[in-house]
Motif scaffolding. Structure first.
Motif, PDB file in Angstrom:
ATOM      1  N   PRO A  35       0.834  -1.214   0.000  1.00 32.08           N
ATOM      2  CA  PRO A  35       0.000   0.000   0.000  1.00 32.08           C
ATOM      3  C   PRO A  35       0.867   1.261   0.000  1.00 32.08           C
ATOM      4  N   GLN A  36       0.555   2.191  -0.910  1.00 33.91           N
ATOM      5  CA  GLN A  36       1.253   3.479  -0.942  1.00 33.91           C
ATOM      6  C   GLN A  36       0.355   4.590  -0.421  1.00 33.91           C
ATOM      7  N   SER A  37      -0.939   4.492  -0.716  1.00 35.44           N
ATOM      8  CA  SER A  37      -1.923   5.385  -0.091  1.00 35.44           C
ATOM      9  C   SER A  37      -3.148   4.521   0.201  1.00 35.44           C
ATOM     10  N   ALA A  38      -3.736   4.717   1.368  1.00 37.64           N
ATOM     11  CA  ALA A  38      -4.791   3.795   1.794  1.00 37.64           C
ATOM     12  C   ALA A  38      -5.978   4.537   2.391  1.00 37.64           C
ATOM     13  N   SER A  39      -7.187   4.121   2.002  1.00 45.12           N
ATOM     14  CA  SER A  39      -8.420   4.692   2.567  1.00 45.12           C
ATOM     15  C   SER A  39      -8.791   3.991   3.865  1.00 45.12           C
ATOM     16  N   GLY A  40      -8.237   2.769   4.063  1.00 44.40           N
ATOM     17  CA  GLY A  40      -8.603   1.963   5.221  1.00 44.40           C
ATOM     18  C   GLY A  40      -9.894   1.190   5.018  1.00 44.40           C
ATOM     19  N   GLN A  54       0.118 -19.900 -14.536  1.00 41.77           N
ATOM     20  CA  GLN A  54      -1.149 -19.749 -13.814  1.00 41.77           C
ATOM     21  C   GLN A  54      -1.779 -18.369 -14.066  1.00 41.77           C
ATOM     22  N   ARG A  55      -3.113 -18.383 -14.239  1.00 46.86           N
ATOM     23  CA  ARG A  55      -3.873 -17.141 -14.395  1.00 46.86           C
ATOM     24  C   ARG A  55      -4.900 -17.037 -13.279  1.00 46.86           C
ATOM     25  N   GLY A  56      -5.339 -15.839 -13.010  1.00 47.62           N
ATOM     26  CA  GLY A  56      -6.369 -15.668 -11.982  1.00 47.62           C
ATOM     27  C   GLY A  56      -6.723 -14.210 -11.820  1.00 47.62           C
ATOM     28  N   GLU A  57      -7.373 -13.899 -10.704  1.00 49.17           N
ATOM     29  CA  GLU A  57      -7.810 -12.524 -10.459  1.00 49.17           C
ATOM     30  C   GLU A  57      -7.440 -12.074  -9.056  1.00 49.17           C
ATOM     31  N   ILE A  58      -7.038 -10.812  -8.966  1.00 51.72           N
ATOM     32  CA  ILE A  58      -6.883 -10.148  -7.672  1.00 51.72           C
ATOM     33  C   ILE A  58      -8.234  -9.482  -7.398  1.00 51.72           C
ATOM     34  N   ASN A  59      -8.868  -9.865  -6.309  1.00 53.28           N
ATOM     35  CA  ASN A  59     -10.185  -9.307  -5.980  1.00 53.28           C
ATOM     36  C   ASN A  59     -10.055  -8.146  -4.997  1.00 53.28           C
ATOM     37  N   LEU A  60     -10.704  -7.049  -5.330  1.00 55.03           N
ATOM     38  CA  LEU A  60     -10.687  -5.846  -4.502  1.00 55.03           C
ATOM     39  C   LEU A  60     -12.114  -5.535  -4.088  1.00 55.03           C
ATOM     40  N   SER A  61     -12.320  -5.141  -2.847  1.00 52.10           N
ATOM     41  CA  SER A  61     -13.682  -4.761  -2.436  1.00 52.10           C
ATOM     42  C   SER A  61     -13.648  -3.621  -1.424  1.00 52.10           C
ATOM     43  N   TYR A  62     -14.560  -2.694  -1.622  1.00 54.73           N
ATOM     44  CA  TYR A  62     -14.744  -1.587  -0.681  1.00 54.73           C
ATOM     45  C   TYR A  62     -15.975  -1.854   0.174  1.00 54.73           C
ATOM     46  N   LEU A  63     -15.866  -1.519   1.447  1.00 51.67           N
ATOM     47  CA  LEU A  63     -17.036  -1.551   2.322  1.00 51.67           C
ATOM     48  C   LEU A  63     -16.953  -0.370   3.280  1.00 51.67           C
ATOM     49  N   ILE A  64     -17.919   0.538   3.152  1.00 49.83           N
ATOM     50  CA  ILE A  64     -18.037   1.652   4.092  1.00 49.83           C
ATOM     51  C   ILE A  64     -19.049   1.223   5.148  1.00 49.83           C
ATOM     52  N   LEU A  74     -12.658   8.013  -2.442  1.00 51.20           N
ATOM     53  CA  LEU A  74     -11.857   6.990  -1.758  1.00 51.20           C
ATOM     54  C   LEU A  74     -10.811   6.544  -2.770  1.00 51.20           C
ATOM     55  N   ARG A  75      -9.559   6.499  -2.342  1.00 46.84           N
ATOM     56  CA  ARG A  75      -8.493   6.158  -3.287  1.00 46.84           C
ATOM     57  C   ARG A  75      -7.443   5.310  -2.587  1.00 46.84           C
ATOM     58  N   ASP A  76      -7.077   4.210  -3.224  1.00 47.67           N
ATOM     59  CA  ASP A  76      -6.031   3.330  -2.699  1.00 47.67           C
ATOM     60  C   ASP A  76      -5.028   3.044  -3.813  1.00 47.67           C
ATOM     61  N   THR A  77      -3.747   3.140  -3.469  1.00 42.24           N
ATOM     62  CA  THR A  77      -2.684   2.868  -4.432  1.00 42.24           C
ATOM     63  C   THR A  77      -1.826   1.732  -3.905  1.00 42.24           C
ATOM     64  N   LEU A  78      -1.617   0.702  -4.736  1.00 46.64           N
ATOM     65  CA  LEU A  78      -0.846  -0.480  -4.323  1.00 46.64           C
ATOM     66  C   LEU A  78       0.282  -0.714  -5.320  1.00 46.64           C
ATOM     67  N   GLU A  79       1.502  -0.803  -4.797  1.00 46.82           N
ATOM     68  CA  GLU A  79       2.652  -1.119  -5.644  1.00 46.82           C
ATOM     69  C   GLU A  79       2.766  -2.642  -5.759  1.00 46.82           C
ATOM     70  N   VAL A  80       2.892  -3.137  -6.997  1.00 48.54           N
ATOM     71  CA  VAL A  80       3.004  -4.575  -7.231  1.00 48.54           C
ATOM     72  C   VAL A  80       4.479  -4.970  -7.160  1.00 48.54           C
ATOM     73  N   VAL A  92      -4.361   1.163  -8.914  1.00 54.30           N
ATOM     74  CA  VAL A  92      -5.082   2.287  -8.314  1.00 54.30           C
ATOM     75  C   VAL A  92      -6.565   1.923  -8.260  1.00 54.30           C
ATOM     76  N   ALA A  93      -7.126   1.900  -7.059  1.00 55.62           N
ATOM     77  CA  ALA A  93      -8.559   1.656  -6.891  1.00 55.62           C
ATOM     78  C   ALA A  93      -9.191   2.947  -6.382  1.00 55.62           C
ATOM     79  N   HIS A  94     -10.295   3.349  -6.978  1.00 55.23           N
ATOM     80  CA  HIS A  94     -10.955   4.536  -6.438  1.00 55.23           C
ATOM     81  C   HIS A  94     -12.434   4.528  -6.738  1.00 55.23           C
ATOM     82  N   GLY A  95     -13.178   5.253  -5.894  1.00 58.20           N
ATOM     83  CA  GLY A  95     -14.623   5.385  -6.059  1.00 58.20           C
ATOM     84  C   GLY A  95     -15.103   6.558  -5.233  1.00 58.20           C
TER      85      GLY A  95
END
Length: 211
Positions: A35-40, A54-64, A74-80, A92-95
């Protein structure tokens, strides 16, 4: 950067998104997301090891949480990182956090009307004083309109604060201030973002231009 946009994130309701991955190498790799910036408020479900091919998905979910509302961006930045080293990719996830939609379709709701969509400050001197423009926010609905979040882009400010309530049939004059020294020279564009309790379009963005 890999963008994962969630648009509206309703209070108390989980909102999910996914980003695909594939291991094109011939060895098992270790994956970590830093995490580089996190909404929590973001949860991440990602594998720690990925086998060759192998293939697959990274699942991301927001819950307020419904009892701890959060409004606006809301913005979250994750370095891979692969095998402990950054691979140059950022997720970068945001909403936008907004009120839940009314369950009852017959419920009376507020409605927002803006007198301006663009605030044109025109030519301004870089070393000159702050300039002010105003617009009117009117409530043409049948319930109280409440401003939930106020966000300003580069060089803009406003005395408007979250919590402003406009009764049905009422309106509020909103002042927007431009600081000419906040940016470079030439044509400039900025914005004012408002989140209200209007169910249909809770987020509105007003552009501001200057030279």
């Amino acid at each position: 950067a890999t963008l994962s946009a969630f648009s509206y994130i309703y209070q108390g309701r989980q909102t999910q998104g996914a980003i695909g991955y594939a291991n094109a190498s011939d060895r098992t790799i270790r994956l970590s997301l830093r995490p580089q910036s996190a909404s929590g408020l973001l949860s991440i479900d990602a594998p720690q090891r990925i086998a060759p091919g192998q293939r697959g998905e990274i699942n991301l979910s927001y819950l307020i949480p419904a009892d701890k509302p959060r409004y606006g961006t809301l913005r979250d930045t994750l370095e891979v990182a692969v095998d402990g080293r950054s691979n140059g990719t950022t997720i970068v996830a945001h909403g936008i956090g907004v009120d839940p939609r009314p369950a009852d379709a017959t419920q009376k709701t507020p409605r927002a009307e803006f007198s301006e969509n663009i605030l044109k400050f025109g030519p301004v001197k870089h070393a000159g004083p702050r300039r002010k423009l105003s617009f009117t926010l009117s409530n043409t609905g049948e319930a109280e309109l409440i401003v939930r979040a106020v966000e300003c882009g580069e060089g803009l400010s406003t005395p408007l604060e979250p919590g402003l309530a406009v009764p049905p049939g009422g309106s509020a004059r909103i002042e927007v201030r431009l600081d000419p020294s906040a940016d470079g020279y030439g044509a400039r564009s900025s914005f004012l973002l408002l989140v209200t309790n209007v169910p249909l379009r809770p987020m509105r963005r007003i552009r501001a231009t200057a030279v």
